[in-house]
Design a protein around this motif. Structure first.
Motif, PDB file in Angstrom:
ATOM      1  N   SER A   1       3.291   2.527   1.900  1.00 40.88           N
ATOM      2  CA  SER A   1       3.436   3.288   3.144  1.00 40.88           C
ATOM      3  C   SER A   1       4.908   3.603   3.391  1.00 40.88           C
ATOM      4  O   SER A   1       5.542   3.053   4.301  1.00 40.88           O
ATOM      5  N   TYR A   2       5.455   4.500   2.584  1.00 33.64           N
ATOM      6  CA  TYR A   2       6.849   4.882   2.687  1.00 33.64           C
ATOM      7  C   TYR A   2       6.949   6.372   3.015  1.00 33.64           C
ATOM      8  O   TYR A   2       6.003   7.143   2.777  1.00 33.64           O
ATOM      9  N   SER A   3       8.082   6.774   3.525  1.00 36.27           N
ATOM     10  CA  SER A   3       8.260   8.174   3.927  1.00 36.27           C
ATOM     11  C   SER A   3       8.774   9.045   2.786  1.00 36.27           C
ATOM     12  O   SER A   3       8.392  10.213   2.655  1.00 36.27           O
TER      13      SER A   3
ATOM     14  N   ARG B   1      -6.115  -4.287   4.596  1.00 38.01           N
ATOM     15  CA  ARG B   1      -6.191  -2.987   5.262  1.00 38.01           C
ATOM     16  C   ARG B   1      -6.843  -3.082   6.640  1.00 38.01           C
ATOM     17  O   ARG B   1      -6.450  -2.371   7.564  1.00 38.01           O
TER      18      ARG B   1
ATOM     19  N   ALA C   1       0.715  -3.580   5.730  1.00 38.83           N
ATOM     20  CA  ALA C   1       1.172  -2.610   4.728  1.00 38.83           C
ATOM     21  C   ALA C   1       1.909  -3.269   3.573  1.00 38.83           C
ATOM     22  O   ALA C   1       1.922  -2.727   2.453  1.00 38.83           O
TER      23      ALA C   1
ATOM     24  N   SER D   1      -0.422  11.242   2.510  1.00 40.11           N
ATOM     25  CA  SER D   1      -1.667  10.637   2.977  1.00 40.11           C
ATOM     26  C   SER D   1      -2.840  11.158   2.153  1.00 40.11           C
ATOM     27  O   SER D   1      -2.917  12.352   1.842  1.00 40.11           O
TER      28      SER D   1
ATOM     29  N   ASN E   1      -5.176   6.685   3.512  1.00 39.94           N
ATOM     30  CA  ASN E   1      -4.183   5.755   2.972  1.00 39.94           C
ATOM     31  C   ASN E   1      -2.971   6.534   2.472  1.00 39.94           C
ATOM     32  O   ASN E   1      -3.079   7.708   2.094  1.00 39.94           O
ATOM     33  N   THR E   2      -1.821   5.877   2.455  1.00 41.40           N
ATOM     34  CA  THR E   2      -0.640   6.480   1.857  1.00 41.40           C
ATOM     35  C   THR E   2      -0.657   6.233   0.353  1.00 41.40           C
ATOM     36  O   THR E   2      -0.916   5.122  -0.096  1.00 41.40           O
TER      37      THR E   2
ATOM     38  N   ASP F   1       0.823  -1.209   0.000  1.00 46.83           N
ATOM     39  CA  ASP F   1       0.000   0.000   0.000  1.00 46.83           C
ATOM     40  C   ASP F   1       0.861   1.264   0.000  1.00 46.83           C
ATOM     41  O   ASP F   1       0.370   2.359   0.234  1.00 46.83           O
TER      42      ASP F   1
ATOM     43  N   ASP G   1      -2.281   4.134  -5.261  1.00 44.68           N
ATOM     44  CA  ASP G   1      -2.734   3.853  -3.901  1.00 44.68           C
ATOM     45  C   ASP G   1      -2.222   2.498  -3.411  1.00 44.68           C
ATOM     46  O   ASP G   1      -1.799   2.364  -2.262  1.00 44.68           O
ATOM     47  N   TYR G   2      -2.284   1.472  -4.272  1.00 44.18           N
ATOM     48  CA  TYR G   2      -1.848   0.136  -3.856  1.00 44.18           C
ATOM     49  C   TYR G   2      -1.475  -0.687  -5.074  1.00 44.18           C
ATOM     50  O   TYR G   2      -1.825  -0.340  -6.215  1.00 44.18           O
TER      51      TYR G   2
ATOM     52  N   PHE H   1       5.551  10.517  -1.285  1.00 39.21           N
ATOM     53  CA  PHE H   1       4.511   9.748  -0.607  1.00 39.21           C
ATOM     54  C   PHE H   1       3.757  10.678   0.340  1.00 39.21           C
ATOM     55  O   PHE H   1       4.362  11.510   1.029  1.00 39.21           O
TER      56      PHE H   1
END
Length: 499
Positions: free
Chosen positions: A240-242, A486, A491, A279, A283-284, A238, A463-464, A277
């Motif tokens: 979810s990285y910075s 989810r 993740a 939100s 979701n990320t 999904d 998104d994913y 990335f």
């Protein structure tokens, strides 16, 4: 070597759905433009009734047909239509699909659809080709006409006005239409035509199809609402990285591209810092930003791809946001926003090459004047001189916004879905022989669409991504798997074997 798309990006012309073709170099990025006759035929206010043998849902709608190309053979077939609301309530045209049935000119013939003029606007008319499950002496293909939400609704008694449509062989060879089920040389003025079918929300409401080919709305039974048990490997992410420097990106098997080369504008760079990335709706999402100032050196493109080439049969799904307009600066560049799988071409026309594309061109390109979505299944190609062997489906309309994109591959068929609806079905001849990587990229075909030197930037978001090895899932099953990941807070997961 990391596979890239430089082989296709500059001069590609793809072929139409339901066949393959070797395109000579002289045809690259060239679509012949045919002048449409500007003929307007007045209709009286007589109520329309279904002809004998038509669908029995009287009082819903009626279809009228005429042709402006009456010859037994022609450069192009010109089926023109009007749809009239014969019911007592409003008729949303987005619920309506027409099918015009015809006999292909050869087993490998490919076709292209065009809208010359429409009262409802050509941007609101779609045309796709399909193959009949039960071919007859007069039909083995069909052209399906649909409407976007922009076409609006018809009040009781109202009609669409002219839909001046045409289709032709992709190689512009003469086609024969005298043996086509839905064609009539005598129909030079609009009149009710039962040899064209119309469905509303998937139910047949007008016309009679060739024997054994009545259009239905699959599936006929509700799809499963839970994922199938077992499985032989899944990749779920999904995103979810910075940032693009987050070490988890590489650890999870992704590469943010920085090396030079195609596809796109020669001399452009691939800038990993333009992959970010953030939100969105809880979701990320991953954002790929592509920018240009109208020069090659001032053009930055973006790509994220798997480091492993371990994906072959199964289900591929991604939620992708296409954008018709730039986030800053003037619009008009020939942009390509993508989600695809690919392996490397070992030699020109190598038969173990594979590629399966979702490609959205918000401003046209490759000879197309405006937004178009391509799905393309590749067998092979020769980069120079250009030859392509592929199968292709297109949707000429805006796909601005979020879309669920789904690709399934088994031992007999390749299928593409957009937002849960079947978009294109491609043949066994294009099945993959070797594993592939998974890619998202955004790039410019050329700098001809917008010649301004004012900086501008475009964004594609993801998104994913989900891959389930060796299993063909329905859109409902994919949705259930994503919801399960989810709800559990998962993740990332990768259990796809490397071989």
């Amino acid at each position: 070597m990391t596979p890239t798309r430089s082989q296709h990006g500059e001069d590609r012309t793809v072929t139409s759905e339901t066949s393959n073709a070797n395109r000579p170099a002289g045809h690259r990025r060239r679509l012949r433009t045919a002048a449409a006759a500007a003929v307007v035929t007045a209709l009286g206010a007589t109520a329309l009734a279904a002809l004998p043998g038509s669908a029995s849902a009287a009082g819903t709608l009626a279809v009228q047909y005429r042709t402006s190309a009456t010859g037994a053979t022609a450069d192009q077939s010109e089926p023109w239509f009007k749809v009239r609301n014969t019911g007592s309530g409003s008729l949303p045209l987005s619920e309506v699909k027409l099918r015009y049935y015809f006999k292909s000119d050869s087993a490998t013939a490919t076709y292209r659809f065009a809208c010359s003029w429409a009262v409802k606007g050509c941007a609101n008319i779609t045309g796709t080709f399909g193959a009949l499950a039960n071919p007859t002496a007069t039909a083995d293909r069909y052209l399906e006409i649909g409407f976007t939400s922009g076409a609006g609704s018809l009040a009781p008694g109202a009609d669409t006005g002219d839909l001046q449509l045409r289709f032709y062989q992709a190689n512009w060879q003469t086609l024969r239409q005298s043996d086509d089920y839905s064609f009539s040389a005598n129909q030079t003025a609009y009149g009710d035509w039962s040899k064209v079918t119309a469905t509303r929300a998937g139910a047949l409401v007008w016309g009679a199809a060739p024997d054994g080919n009545t259009p239905t709305d699959p599936p006929t039974t509700p799809p499963p609402t839970s994922p199938p048990p077992g499985g032989s490997g899944t990749l779920w992410d999904d995103f979810s990285y910075s940032s693009y420097t987050d070490p988890k990106i590489s650890a999870n098997g992704w590469s943010v591209r920085s090396n030079s080369g195609g596809p796109g504008v020669p001399g452009a760079t691939w800038d990993p810092s333009n992959v970010t990335f953030s939100s969105s709706a809880g979701n990320t999402v991953m954002t790929l930003e592509t920018s240009t100032n109208g020069t090659a050196s001032g053009t930055e493109q973006t790509e994220v791809l798997t480091k492993a080439t371990k994906f072959k049969n199964g289900t591929y799904a991604a939620r992708v946001k296409f954008d018709d307009a730039p986030v800053s600066g003037p619009d008009g560049d020939h942009l390509v926003q993508t989600f695809f799988t690919i392996n490397d071409l070992k030699a020109p026309m190598a038969d173990d090459y594979s590629e399966y594309d979702f490609e959205y061109l918000p401003n046209g390109g490759w000879g197309e004047p405006s937004n178009i979505l391509y799905t393309t299944s590749w067998e092979t190609y020769n980069p120079d001189p250009w030859q392509a062997v592929n199968q292709h489906t297109e949707g000429r309309q805006s796909y601005d916004g979020w879309h669920d994109l789904l690709l399934t591959i088994d031992d007999s068929t390749i299928k593409y879905y957009v937002d849960g609806q079947l978009f294109g079905t491609h043949d066994a001849a294009y099945l993959p022989e070797r594993p592939m990587s998974v890619n998202f990229n955004q790039w410019l075909i050329d700098l001809n669409g917008q010649t301004s030197t004012t900086p501008r930037a475009y964004q594609e978001q993801v998104d994913y991504f989900l891959h389930v090895k060796d299993q063909v899932l329905t859109p409902a099953q994919v949705s259930a798997k994503i919801a399960a990941y989810r709800s559990s807070g998962t993740a990332f997961e990768d259990t796809v074997p490397t071989s």
